[in-house]
Design an enzyme around this catalytic site. Structure first.
Site, PDB file in Angstrom:
ATOM      1  N   GLY A   1       0.823  -1.208   0.000  1.00 46.91           N
ATOM      2  CA  GLY A   1       0.000   0.000   0.000  1.00 46.91           C
ATOM      3  C   GLY A   1       0.850   1.248   0.000  1.00 46.91           C
ATOM      4  O   GLY A   1       0.580   2.213   0.727  1.00 46.91           O
ATOM      5  N   ALA A   2       1.894   1.252  -0.844  1.00 50.53           N
ATOM      6  CA  ALA A   2       2.888   2.340  -0.812  1.00 50.53           C
ATOM      7  C   ALA A   2       2.555   3.502  -1.734  1.00 50.53           C
ATOM      8  O   ALA A   2       3.357   4.419  -1.866  1.00 50.53           O
ATOM      9  CB  ALA A   2       4.266   1.779  -1.166  1.00 50.53           C
TER      10      ALA A   2
ATOM     11  N   VAL B   1       0.006   5.798  -1.548  1.00 53.13           N
ATOM     12  CA  VAL B   1      -0.533   7.014  -0.917  1.00 53.13           C
ATOM     13  C   VAL B   1      -0.410   6.938   0.602  1.00 53.13           C
ATOM     14  O   VAL B   1      -0.121   5.881   1.160  1.00 53.13           O
ATOM     15  CB  VAL B   1      -2.033   7.230  -1.273  1.00 53.13           C
ATOM     16  CG1 VAL B   1      -2.213   7.496  -2.752  1.00 53.13           C
ATOM     17  CG2 VAL B   1      -2.868   6.045  -0.832  1.00 53.13           C
TER      18      VAL B   1
ATOM     19  N   ILE C   1       0.086   6.859   4.527  1.00 52.51           N
ATOM     20  CA  ILE C   1       1.108   6.367   5.441  1.00 52.51           C
ATOM     21  C   ILE C   1       2.120   5.483   4.714  1.00 52.51           C
ATOM     22  O   ILE C   1       3.324   5.579   4.952  1.00 52.51           O
ATOM     23  CB  ILE C   1       0.469   5.612   6.625  1.00 52.51           C
ATOM     24  CG1 ILE C   1      -0.348   6.586   7.484  1.00 52.51           C
ATOM     25  CG2 ILE C   1       1.524   4.907   7.461  1.00 52.51           C
ATOM     26  CD1 ILE C   1      -1.180   5.927   8.559  1.00 52.51           C
TER      27      ILE C   1
ATOM     28  N   ARG D   1      -1.766  -1.380  -6.318  1.00 54.97           N
ATOM     29  CA  ARG D   1      -2.403  -1.574  -7.634  1.00 54.97           C
ATOM     30  C   ARG D   1      -2.107  -0.394  -8.546  1.00 54.97           C
ATOM     31  O   ARG D   1      -1.934  -0.555  -9.741  1.00 54.97           O
ATOM     32  CB  ARG D   1      -3.915  -1.744  -7.469  1.00 54.97           C
ATOM     33  CG  ARG D   1      -4.313  -3.103  -6.901  1.00 54.97           C
ATOM     34  CD  ARG D   1      -5.802  -3.184  -6.649  1.00 54.97           C
ATOM     35  NE  ARG D   1      -6.224  -2.164  -5.689  1.00 54.97           N
ATOM     36  CZ  ARG D   1      -7.477  -1.967  -5.317  1.00 54.97           C
ATOM     37  NH1 ARG D   1      -8.447  -2.685  -5.837  1.00 54.97           N
ATOM     38  NH2 ARG D   1      -7.772  -1.036  -4.425  1.00 54.97           N
TER      39      ARG D   1
ATOM     40  N   ASP E   1      -1.814  -6.658  -6.935  1.00 57.52           N
ATOM     41  CA  ASP E   1      -3.157  -6.675  -6.357  1.00 57.52           C
ATOM     42  C   ASP E   1      -3.122  -7.630  -5.174  1.00 57.52           C
ATOM     43  O   ASP E   1      -2.994  -8.844  -5.350  1.00 57.52           O
ATOM     44  CB  ASP E   1      -4.169  -7.140  -7.409  1.00 57.52           C
ATOM     45  CG  ASP E   1      -5.588  -7.177  -6.870  1.00 57.52           C
ATOM     46  OD1 ASP E   1      -5.788  -6.976  -5.649  1.00 57.52           O
ATOM     47  OD2 ASP E   1      -6.512  -7.444  -7.673  1.00 57.52           O
ATOM     48  N   LEU E   2      -3.203  -7.102  -3.983  1.00 58.10           N
ATOM     49  CA  LEU E   2      -3.060  -7.914  -2.779  1.00 58.10           C
ATOM     50  C   LEU E   2      -4.244  -8.837  -2.516  1.00 58.10           C
ATOM     51  O   LEU E   2      -4.190  -9.657  -1.606  1.00 58.10           O
ATOM     52  CB  LEU E   2      -2.819  -7.007  -1.571  1.00 58.10           C
ATOM     53  CG  LEU E   2      -1.474  -6.286  -1.564  1.00 58.10           C
ATOM     54  CD1 LEU E   2      -1.424  -5.259  -0.430  1.00 58.10           C
ATOM     55  CD2 LEU E   2      -0.316  -7.253  -1.447  1.00 58.10           C
TER      56      LEU E   2
ATOM     57  N   ASN F   1       1.353  -2.509   5.452  1.00 56.16           N
ATOM     58  CA  ASN F   1       0.635  -1.252   5.630  1.00 56.16           C
ATOM     59  C   ASN F   1      -0.741  -1.262   4.978  1.00 56.16           C
ATOM     60  O   ASN F   1      -1.662  -0.625   5.462  1.00 56.16           O
ATOM     61  CB  ASN F   1       1.471  -0.111   5.048  1.00 56.16           C
ATOM     62  CG  ASN F   1       0.657   1.152   4.881  1.00 56.16           C
ATOM     63  OD1 ASN F   1       0.305   1.820   5.842  1.00 56.16           O
ATOM     64  ND2 ASN F   1       0.317   1.468   3.627  1.00 56.16           N
TER      65      ASN F   1
ATOM     66  N   TYR G   1     -15.105  -3.884   9.688  1.00 57.16           N
ATOM     67  CA  TYR G   1     -13.710  -3.435   9.603  1.00 57.16           C
ATOM     68  C   TYR G   1     -13.008  -3.627  10.942  1.00 57.16           C
ATOM     69  O   TYR G   1     -11.870  -4.108  11.006  1.00 57.16           O
ATOM     70  CB  TYR G   1     -13.677  -1.966   9.179  1.00 57.16           C
ATOM     71  CG  TYR G   1     -12.336  -1.296   9.367  1.00 57.16           C
ATOM     72  CD1 TYR G   1     -11.323  -1.444   8.426  1.00 57.16           C
ATOM     73  CD2 TYR G   1     -12.080  -0.504  10.495  1.00 57.16           C
ATOM     74  CE1 TYR G   1     -10.086  -0.826   8.605  1.00 57.16           C
ATOM     75  CE2 TYR G   1     -10.856   0.120  10.680  1.00 57.16           C
ATOM     76  CZ  TYR G   1      -9.863  -0.048   9.726  1.00 57.16           C
ATOM     77  OH  TYR G   1      -8.644   0.561   9.901  1.00 57.16           O
TER      78      TYR G   1
END
Length: 199
Positions: free
Chosen positions: A13-14, A16, A18, A38, A65-66, A92, A161
């Site tokens: 998730g790099a 945007v 954090i 992605r 794509d995780l 992250n 969540y």
């Protein structure tokens, strides 16, 4: 940070927020950072920014794509082939959909499970195996979590969540116990960030 100079970190998730900030800082301190998401174009822009700033390390954008197990495994294979393996894994990536327990869509629940729990667990397993096969005994696995992993807010939109983030709390403690049983010095850490509702 000196001992991490030139070593390899994976940040999920790099693109945007954090994740982008973490990737940038690690590059500044001299690490080779594989940043995955992605939307790889945003990571390419960040990599160019790091290069322009003459940071000591390098940011390597990787499209992944995780929610796709094969893509995660292909990413780890590519990291092994091109950079020997992962020394630090920062899980992250995470997402939230406003899907209450009484009326939420199954597709939204599944997406949260796939990213917040399964992808984190798969990346953790693959990172550990990468460290183990290279006799890396000082690696680090860091799970980004939320305050929602420790308390339940009276907001129906985030209850599912919240369940996934409680799972991250349990998974990190389980990981810590397994690493201890394996008699390794690889560390497991959880870091908190704000949840989508702002708490």
């Amino acid at each position: 940070m000196d001992r991490w100079t030139g070593r390899v970190a994976l940040v999920t998730g790099a693109s945007v927020g954090i994740g982008a900030a973490i990737a940038k800082e690690l590059v500044r301190f001299g690490m080779k950072v594989v940043g995955c998401a992605r939307d790889v174009d945003k990571i390419k822009n960040l990599a160019a920014e790091c290069q322009s700033a003459s940071y000591a390390g390098v940011l390597i954008p990787f499209k992944c794509d995780l929610t796709n197990v094969e893509e995660i495994q292909s990413m780890f294979s590519a990291i092994k082939e091109e950079h020997n393996g992962v020394d630090v894994c920062i899980n992250n990536a995470g997402l939230a959909h406003p899907e209450p327990l009484l009326s939420g869509k199954t597709s939204g629940w599944k997406n949260m499970l796939d990213v917040n729990i399964l992808a984190l667990s798969i990346c953790t397993r693959e990172a550990y195996q990468s460290m183990k096969e290279r006799n890396i005994d000082d690696g680090h696995i860091i799970n980004l979590n939320s305050m929602c992993g420790h308390r339940i807010i009276p907001n129906a939109d985030i209850h599912f969540y919240t369940g996934t983030k409680y799972a991250v709390t349990a998974l990190t403690e389980g990981l810590r116990q397994e690493l201890r049983e394996a008699k390794t010095h690889i560390r497991a850490t959880v870091r908190l960030r704000c949840c989508p509702c702002g708490f």
